[in-house]
Design an enzyme around this catalytic site. Structure first.
Site, short mmCIF file in Angstrom:
data_model
loop_
_atom_site.label_atom_id
_atom_site.label_comp_id
_atom_site.label_asym_id
_atom_site.label_seq_id
_atom_site.Cartn_x
_atom_site.Cartn_y
_atom_site.Cartn_z
N ARG A 1 45.32 45.95 -27.98
CA ARG A 1 44.02 46.55 -28.29
C ARG A 1 43.68 46.44 -29.78
NH1 ARG A 1 43.52 51.74 -29.22
NH2 ARG A 1 45.16 52.40 -27.79
N TYR B 1 16.03 42.43 -28.19
CA TYR B 1 16.71 42.60 -26.90
C TYR B 1 16.66 44.09 -26.52
CZ TYR B 1 20.52 43.10 -23.57
OH TYR B 1 21.26 43.43 -22.47
N ASP C 1 20.89 39.05 -35.12
CA ASP C 1 21.37 38.67 -33.79
C ASP C 1 21.02 37.19 -33.62
OD1 ASP C 1 21.70 38.14 -31.09
OD2 ASP C 1 21.09 40.15 -30.44
N LYS D 1 26.63 34.09 -23.90
CA LYS D 1 25.52 33.13 -23.72
C LYS D 1 25.96 31.71 -24.11
CE LYS D 1 23.32 37.06 -23.12
NZ LYS D 1 23.37 37.75 -21.86
N1 PLP Z 1 21.57 40.14 -27.84
C1 PLP Z 1 20.76 39.38 -27.09
C2 PLP Z 1 19.66 38.60 -27.76
C3 PLP Z 1 20.92 39.32 -25.70
O1 PLP Z 1 20.09 38.56 -24.96
C4 PLP Z 1 21.96 40.09 -25.11
C5 PLP Z 1 22.17 40.08 -23.64
O2 PLP Z 1 21.36 39.58 -22.88
C6 PLP Z 1 22.79 40.87 -25.91
C7 PLP Z 1 22.56 40.87 -27.28
C8 PLP Z 1 23.89 41.70 -25.34
O3 PLP Z 1 24.99 40.90 -25.01
P1 PLP Z 1 26.01 41.18 -23.80
O4 PLP Z 1 25.24 41.07 -22.53
O5 PLP Z 1 27.07 40.15 -23.97
O6 PLP Z 1 26.55 42.57 -23.99
#
Ligand code: PLP
Length: 372
Positions: free
Chosen positions: A48, A100, A172, A197
């Site tokens: 961990r 998001y 992000d 992704k």
């Molecule tokens: N940031 C963006 C732009 C996203 O599209 C997503 C998820 O769709 C996230 C963060 C969150 O990521 P996760 O689904 O891996 O927790």
């Protein structure tokens, strides 16, 4: 050395005993201490807190983003949670209005609970966003291109002012991927990824990461948070993410090429009301995108005149898979408003495409028949 070359070799753990060339998965949760209770040369004690597969992935992510250090997490949301938790308040946090939905809800619920003032604004409007920055601002969180309307913020212009005021700038970078955009080189302090992704790239692994310009107190606090909240990435997932990172540049080139063709097709289609793609000359921040991105990414959104028409298109596609998420080899289509947690923010007629690695002609033919 070119970064593409570096990414093929970064984080490879050479095992002198076996001479193996490919990375292996190391599952041990616990590690032997030395005679004086010291950590042995690997530096690990308990999974961990850290293990080889995550450490290798973090090294490669650091190369990919041109950072100083990286911390990998069990998901993108775990990475965002750690970044928010590591902030010291009180003060203001600025977020894009088109961000998001999970990030927005986390900020509205958990940052507000901790006494932060959360301000949502149009971060693609550089002047408007600059006016909000002050010495009481702790964090400017950018997402560019944004989810789902693919708005573009001028990272260099915003980061220059923010950093002069001592404000932490986080980006992000999930939609762009490190191949298309490197925010740390444009002045950001932190880059966040949902590795689920493009990095994973095959719709079969969850992961998240923060990559830092400096290995500073903030970076260390996020790592401490990961340790205590148990948000460490499992070895197999770290291994899959690193495997994905090695081919990222090749895959992203094709995603970008296909997305450009799909966006151009949609832009001339009489039934489509609006196309959101930073590569189109009609995109309101096309000039900023051309300046800060290397290609315009693999995500395209478009709006049908009504919710019903959008749902109709999504139900008629045969090749595009009607599902959420993005960045995998297969193309996805999603009626965004239907999947957003409450309250939804996407326009009702909006369909989001994650343009995959199929032949562009087949993707266009599929959309053409669905729009007929
Ligand atoms: N940031 C963006 C732009 C996203 O599209 C997503 C998820 O769709 C996230 C963060 C969150 O990521 P996760 O689904 O891996 O927790």
């Amino acid at each position: 050395m070119h970064r593409d070359t570096h990414l093929i070799h970064a984080g490879v753990r050479f095992d002198a005993q076996t001479g193996e060339v490919a990375d292996s998965i190391r599952l041990s949760t616990t590690f032997r201490h030395g005679p004086a209770a010291e950590r042995l040369p690997g530096g690990f004690e308990y999974q961990r807190e850290g293990h080889a597969n995550t450490q290798d992935l973090e090294q490669a992510l650091t190369v990919a983003e041109g950072g100083s250090t990286a911390v990998a997490f069990s998901s993108g949301m775990a990475a965002i949670a750690a970044a928010f938790a590591a902030l010291r308040g009180p003060g203001k946090v600025i977020l894009p209005r088109d961000v998001y939905n999970g990030t927005r809800i986390m900020a509205r619920e958990f940052l507000v609970e901790r006494g932060f003032e959360v301000v949502e604004t149009d971060c693609f409007n550089t002047e408007g966003c600059l006016e909000l920055l002050d010495t009481n601002t702790r964090l400017l969180w950018l997402e560019t291109p944004s989810n789902p309307r693919l708005m573009v913020s001028d990272i260099a212009a915003l980061a220059a002012r923010a950093r002069a005021l001592g404000i932490l700038v986080a980006v992000d970078n999930t939609f762009a991927s490190p191949i298309v955009q490197q925010p740390l080189r444009l002045g950001a302090n932190v880059v966040m990824h949902s590795l689920t992704k493009y990095v994973g790239g095959h719709s079969d692994v969850m992961g998240g990461a923060l990559v830092f310009a400096a290995n500073d107190e903030f970076a260390k606090r996020t790592e401490h948070h990961r340790h205590l909240h148990g948000a460490h990435l499992a070895p197999f997932n770290a291994w899959l993410c690193l495997r994905g990172l090695r081919t990222l540049h090749v895959r992203v080139a094709r995603h970008v090429e296909n997305a450009g063709k799909v966006a151009a097709f949609l832009a001339q289609h009489p039934k489509v009301a609006v196309v959101h793609y930073p590569g189109l000359a009609s995109h309101p921040q096309h000039a900023v995108a051309a300046k800060q991105m290397n290609g315009f990414g693999g995500m395209v959104s478009f709006e049908m005149p009504s919710r019903e028409q959008a749902l109709d298109v999504a139900s008629k596609v045969k090749l595009f898979v009607n599902a959420t998420s993005l960045g995998g080899v297969e193309s996805l289509i999603e009626h965004r408003e239907s999947t957003e947690l409450s309250p939804p923010k996407s326009p009702p007629g909006l369909l989001r495409l994650s343009v995959g690695l199929e032949h562009a002609d087949d993707l266009i033919a599929d959309l053409e028949q669905a729009l007929r």
